[in-house]
Design an enzyme around this catalytic site. Structure first.
Site, mmCIF file in Angstrom:
data_model
loop_
_atom_site.group_PDB
_atom_site.id
_atom_site.type_symbol
_atom_site.label_atom_id
_atom_site.label_comp_id
_atom_site.label_asym_id
_atom_site.label_seq_id
_atom_site.Cartn_x
_atom_site.Cartn_y
_atom_site.Cartn_z
ATOM 1 N N THR A 185 0.903 -1.308 0.015
ATOM 2 C CA THR A 185 -0.088 -0.005 -0.220
ATOM 3 C C THR A 185 0.884 1.148 0.251
ATOM 4 O OG1 THR A 185 -0.051 0.199 2.890
ATOM 5 C CG2 THR A 185 -1.549 -0.990 1.172
ATOM 6 N N GLU A 333 -5.575 -3.845 0.380
ATOM 7 C CA GLU A 333 -6.439 -4.861 1.224
ATOM 8 C C GLU A 333 -7.594 -5.298 0.821
ATOM 9 O OE1 GLU A 333 -5.444 -2.030 1.650
ATOM 10 O OE2 GLU A 333 -3.855 -1.596 3.470
ATOM 11 N N LYS A 442 -13.852 17.120 12.471
ATOM 12 C CA LYS A 442 -14.598 16.898 13.085
ATOM 13 C C LYS A 442 -15.017 18.531 13.864
ATOM 14 C CE LYS A 442 -12.937 12.168 14.800
ATOM 15 N NZ LYS A 442 -12.608 12.007 14.578
ATOM 16 N N TRP A 447 -19.100 15.486 12.962
ATOM 17 C CA TRP A 447 -18.332 14.884 11.904
ATOM 18 C C TRP A 447 -18.586 15.584 10.200
ATOM 19 C CZ3 TRP A 447 -16.958 9.071 12.085
ATOM 20 C CH2 TRP A 447 -16.272 9.187 12.883
HETATM 21 P P1 ADP Z 1 -3.844 3.566 -0.976
HETATM 22 O O1 ADP Z 1 -2.097 2.656 -0.681
HETATM 23 O O2 ADP Z 1 -3.685 4.606 -1.491
HETATM 24 O O3 ADP Z 1 -4.079 3.608 0.343
HETATM 25 P P2 ADP Z 1 -5.666 1.500 -2.067
HETATM 26 O O4 ADP Z 1 -6.198 1.531 -3.387
HETATM 27 O O5 ADP Z 1 -5.594 0.809 -1.109
HETATM 28 O O6 ADP Z 1 -4.189 2.399 -1.886
HETATM 29 O O7 ADP Z 1 -6.969 3.519 -1.477
HETATM 30 C C1 ADP Z 1 -7.615 2.820 -0.804
HETATM 31 C C2 ADP Z 1 -8.258 4.099 -0.384
HETATM 32 O O8 ADP Z 1 -8.701 4.265 -1.487
HETATM 33 C C3 ADP Z 1 -9.703 3.444 0.539
HETATM 34 O O9 ADP Z 1 -9.392 3.174 1.335
HETATM 35 C C4 ADP Z 1 -10.754 4.297 0.039
HETATM 36 O O10 ADP Z 1 -10.495 5.517 0.685
HETATM 37 C C5 ADP Z 1 -10.701 4.995 -1.216
HETATM 38 N N1 ADP Z 1 -11.017 4.263 -2.182
HETATM 39 C C6 ADP Z 1 -11.472 3.816 -2.952
HETATM 40 N N2 ADP Z 1 -12.020 3.553 -3.972
HETATM 41 C C7 ADP Z 1 -13.278 4.608 -3.622
HETATM 42 C C8 ADP Z 1 -13.971 5.473 -4.432
HETATM 43 N N3 ADP Z 1 -15.294 4.765 -5.108
HETATM 44 N N4 ADP Z 1 -14.900 5.847 -3.910
HETATM 45 C C9 ADP Z 1 -13.945 6.984 -2.552
HETATM 46 N N5 ADP Z 1 -12.666 6.138 -1.810
HETATM 47 C C10 ADP Z 1 -12.449 5.262 -2.654
#
Ligand code: ADP
Length: 546
Positions: A185, A333, A442, A447
């Protein structure tokens, strides 16, 4: 009593064998980093995958050992998806957009034995090589004429090491729970953490990607994969395309609007997947060239994930392209499919405004992914579309922990993985992402969703991109600051934007201040880099509010 069905392991090599047998002539088209276009087909990808497997054998790479790539989307990378995992070794797709120190960290952490790289990354590889403790062999994924002259130990050229190998290979059979690929990640905080996929998790995820109520990939499709193959296995699409023999089109490093448009047009792409940032570049190209007819491209469907889809983006694809948008939520993940947005029969006659609200939700649960939202104490929250909660997920393609146990266990007592996202789920099971837990604002104990405010701002015609972060407020603790990139040539003032938002958001969600900038920082996976913005605007105290 066990059932009496054959216990065949779900392994990745079966995909390429199937594709080559049943769809041998279906094309795989790649724009190359060196320029020009390469064409092969599924039979050709199988031959190359076998050569990759034989080359690894010649190098002495053993099952479970890690083989890294620093590569764009293209046919060689595709062949490695099958050729590396098929031998029982683990494909580690390294994200070249990470900082060089992070790349060195993850290659060492993964103990990669061989590093395959595209010519683009030759200078980076030369710089990193002295720090890479376990890499014994470097392979440049190019022909002899494009070989860079760099100083790294045991450097090979693809054409000499791989393309000279036998085009046949006897794929071994092994436990389907064996590791198949590794992806870190991007780690906007702390060191990147490794997600280690298995053959079984990958195959089950692939089946789900083909379902009509998810991305519905089929043999009739020409799929342009813009999502990088170093990002959560390219959303699993290389495997899914092989399972059904879809035509695949790879843009290589050419991700600017013009290149993407031309590739869509030239290869008659019907379905394409990418993060919002790429689509914004495509829109900019169309804006600058009003004579272009996006509808004539014939693109039927667009898959978007990784960040929220704005109303503007949804409507442009629907109206300008005549394409349907399928949004998904997921993360590295989750392989990455978590939820996918597809309408239900009950939505058929909804008025436009209501329908848009449903379409902008991230999506509904798919079989295989259990969802729950919980409060700070871990109590389950109702699925009423109102209650916010920390999103947790469970299923056969969801990570149970990180490589080498980094970061401790992300799993709760019911076996759910904590996503770090905050969401609502409605009575129909549609999930709406409110925010990342660390990005939520916040204000006076309540929120505010930065995503909602960003989406509302981005729907203004003069706005290209918007980011919202919390700034310190003496009374409310935090208030939203809106940072905006204006569309080229467009004018809009802070007050005009605030009145526009006032029609769309609750009064107490309205940003205190609006700042205009030329561009916004992004992470290695194309998301807004809010940590950087928070740093930049640290000490920015809301002046306007009482
Ligand atoms: P990174 O390594 O940047 O965390 P990831 O691809 O694992 O890369 O990122 C996942 C995150 O991206 C999610 O936890 C969420 O916050 C955001 N995300 C994924 N898909 C969407 C979506 N359709 N809308 C909003 N946020 C999203």
């Amino acid at each position: 009593m066990h059932g009496l069905m054959q216990d065949r392991p779900l392994i990745i090599s079966s995909l390429i064998e199937h594709a080559a047998r049943f769809h041998p002539r279906t094309e795989i088209v790649s724009r190359l980093p060196e320029g020009g276009t390469h064409r092969t087909d599924w039979a050709g990808v199988r031959r190359t995958a076998c050569q990759v497997a034989n080359a690894l054998g010649a190098l002495g790479v053993k099952p479970t050992e890690r083989v890294a790539t620093l590569a764009w989307n293209g046919w060689r990378h595709l062949a490695m998806y099958f050729g590396v995992s098929g031998t029982g070794a683990v494909l580690h797709t390294v994200n070249p957009r990470l900082f060089p120190e992070q790349i060195a960290y993850i290659v060492n952490h993964a103990e990669d034995q061989v590093l395959f790289f595209d010519t683009t990354f030759a200078p980076l590889v030369e710089k990193l090589a002295p720090q890479l403790r376990t890499v014994k062999t470097y392979v440049c994924m190019s022909s002899r004429e494009h070989m860079p002259s760099i100083d790294v130990p045991d450097l090979h050229c693809w054409d000499e090491l791989v393309a000279t190998q036998s085009e046949d290979y006897d794929w071994p059979e092994f436990d389907e729970r064996s590791a198949s690929s590794l992806c870190y990640t991007s780690g906007t905080t702390g060191n990147p953490k490794g997600v280690l996929y298995s053959h079984r998790s990958t195959m089950l995820h692939t089946l789900m990607e083909l379902a009509p109520d998810t991305f519905g990939v089929s043999s009739r499709e020409t799929v342009m994969l813009i999502v990088p193959m170093f990002h959560a296995n390219g959303w699993g699409t290389p495997y899914a395309a092989a399972m059904v023999g879809a035509k695949l089109v790879f843009p290589g490093p050419h991700l600017d609007g013009k290149s993407v448009y031309e590739l869509m047009r030239d290869e008659k792409v019907t379905f394409s997947q990418g993060v919002p940032t790429v689509w914004m570049m495509l829109f900019q190209h169309l804006d600058a060239n009003p004579q272009l007819d996006a509808r004539a491209l014939g693109v039927k469907r667009i898959g978007i994930g990784g960040a929220a889809v704005s109303r503007g983006m949804l409507e442009r694809f629907e109206k300008q392209f005549g394409a349907e948008v399928t949004q998904g939520w997921g993360m590295t993940e989750t392989s990455p499919i978590g939820v996918i947005s597809k309408l239900l029969p009950k939505h058929d006659n909804l008025p436009e405004e209501e329908l848009v609200k449903v379409k902008l939700k991230q999506g509904r649960g798919v079989w295989g992914v259990d969802l729950k939202i919980v409060d700070d104490e871990g109590n389950k929250q109702p699925w009423d579309g109102e209650a916010f909660g920390h999103l947790r997920v469970r299923g056969p393609w969801i990570a149970s922990g990180y490589f080498r146990g980094e970061g401790g266990s992300p799993i709760d007592e019911e076996g759910y993985f904590s996503t770090g996202d905050v969401a609502t789920i409605d009575t129909d099971g549609f999930l709406q992402l409110v925010d990342r837990a660390k990005d939520v604002i916040k204000s006076g104990g309540e929120w505010i969703s930065s995503i909602d405010v960003e989406n509302a701002a981005a729907s203004h015609p003069a706005v290209t991109e918007a980011a919202v972060i919390g700034i310190v407020h003496p009374k409310w603790q935090e208030r939203p600051l809106l940072i905006v990139v204006r569309r080229a040539g467009a004018e809009v003032s802070a007050d005009e934007l605030r009145s526009y938002l006032a029609e769309r958001l609750a009064k107490w969600w309205l940003p205190e201040e609006v700042v205009f900038v030329d561009s916004l920082p992004h992470t290695a996976t194309g998301k807004l880099l809010k940590t950087k913005l928070r740093e930049q605007y640290k000490g920015y105290v809301a002046a306007k509010a009482e």
